[in-house]
Design a protein around this motif. Structure first.
Motif, PDB file in Angstrom:
ATOM      1  N   THR A  66       0.835  -1.183  -0.083  1.00  0.00           N
ATOM      2  CA  THR A  66      -0.093  -0.030   0.032  1.00  0.00           C
ATOM      3  C   THR A  66       0.770   1.453  -0.107  1.00  0.00           C
ATOM      4  O   THR A  66       0.601   2.094  -0.865  1.00  0.00           O
ATOM      5  CB  THR A  66      -0.899  -0.022   1.313  1.00  0.00           C
ATOM      6  OG1 THR A  66      -1.913  -1.181   0.969  1.00  0.00           O
ATOM      7  CG2 THR A  66      -1.657   1.164   1.188  1.00  0.00           C
ATOM      8  N   ALA A  67       1.890   1.242   0.763  1.00  0.00           N
ATOM      9  CA  ALA A  67       2.854   2.187   0.827  1.00  0.00           C
ATOM     10  C   ALA A  67       3.583   2.570  -0.334  1.00  0.00           C
ATOM     11  O   ALA A  67       3.514   3.655  -0.907  1.00  0.00           O
ATOM     12  CB  ALA A  67       3.759   2.242   1.815  1.00  0.00           C
ATOM     13  N   ARG A  68       3.989   1.456  -1.031  1.00  0.00           N
ATOM     14  CA  ARG A  68       4.504   1.713  -2.260  1.00  0.00           C
ATOM     15  C   ARG A  68       3.730   2.119  -3.399  1.00  0.00           C
ATOM     16  O   ARG A  68       4.152   3.141  -4.155  1.00  0.00           O
ATOM     17  CB  ARG A  68       5.143   0.162  -2.770  1.00  0.00           C
ATOM     18  CG  ARG A  68       5.881   0.145  -4.092  1.00  0.00           C
ATOM     19  CD  ARG A  68       7.139   0.546  -4.263  1.00  0.00           C
ATOM     20  NE  ARG A  68       7.502   0.640  -5.567  1.00  0.00           N
ATOM     21  CZ  ARG A  68       8.866   0.414  -6.142  1.00  0.00           C
ATOM     22  NH1 ARG A  68       9.913   0.486  -5.113  1.00  0.00           N
ATOM     23  NH2 ARG A  68       9.209   0.445  -7.295  1.00  0.00           N
ATOM     24  N   ALA A  69       2.724   1.592  -3.377  1.00  0.00           N
ATOM     25  CA  ALA A  69       1.499   2.306  -4.459  1.00  0.00           C
ATOM     26  C   ALA A  69       1.316   3.457  -4.253  1.00  0.00           C
ATOM     27  O   ALA A  69       0.967   4.286  -5.303  1.00  0.00           O
ATOM     28  CB  ALA A  69       0.333   1.170  -4.391  1.00  0.00           C
ATOM     29  N   PHE A  70       1.289   4.088  -2.907  1.00  0.00           N
ATOM     30  CA  PHE A  70       0.798   5.402  -2.780  1.00  0.00           C
ATOM     31  C   PHE A  70       1.769   6.320  -3.214  1.00  0.00           C
ATOM     32  O   PHE A  70       1.859   7.278  -3.837  1.00  0.00           O
ATOM     33  CB  PHE A  70       0.533   5.695  -1.150  1.00  0.00           C
ATOM     34  CG  PHE A  70       0.521   6.996  -1.016  1.00  0.00           C
ATOM     35  CD1 PHE A  70      -0.554   7.779  -0.994  1.00  0.00           C
ATOM     36  CD2 PHE A  70       1.674   7.758  -0.468  1.00  0.00           C
ATOM     37  CE1 PHE A  70      -0.587   9.154  -0.641  1.00  0.00           C
ATOM     38  CE2 PHE A  70       1.753   9.168  -0.078  1.00  0.00           C
ATOM     39  CZ  PHE A  70       0.475   9.634  -0.141  1.00  0.00           C
TER      40      PHE A  70
END
Length: 96
Positions: A66-70
């Motif tokens: 989720t962090a990477r995608a954000f």
């Protein structure tokens, strides 16, 4: 709590790491927007420990993705340069 943007936190997110932060300043904004981390009240050591435990008990792989995608979606090179050039165009248009 005085961090205005949170570049190091954003770099951690881009590396697939969830972020634990004080609930103030720019890092808190990134954590809140991404949903990939945990926040605690400034100056509250107990709250920090509880948030860290809660974060570590979560699904770190999912939070990391989720962090990477954000980071990719909102702060990649394309978005950063498009935003910067938009500001430049606005400034140049105002000078005419």
């Amino acid at each position: 709590p005085a961090e205005t943007f949170g570049l190091s936190a954003l770099e951690a997110m881009a590396s697939g790491l969830p972020v634990l932060s004080v609930d103030a300043g720019g890092v808190a904004d990134r954590v809140r927007q991404s949903g990939a981390g945990a926040l605690y009240a400034p100056g509250d050591g107990q709250a920090c420990a509880e948030a860290a435990i809660s974060l570590l008990r979560g699904d770190l792989a999912v939070l990391g993705r989720t962090a990477r995608a954000f980071a990719e979606r909102h702060h990649g090179y394309r978005q950063a340069f498009d935003g910067l050039f938009s500001v430049y165009r606005t400034i140049l248009a105002a000078d005419r």
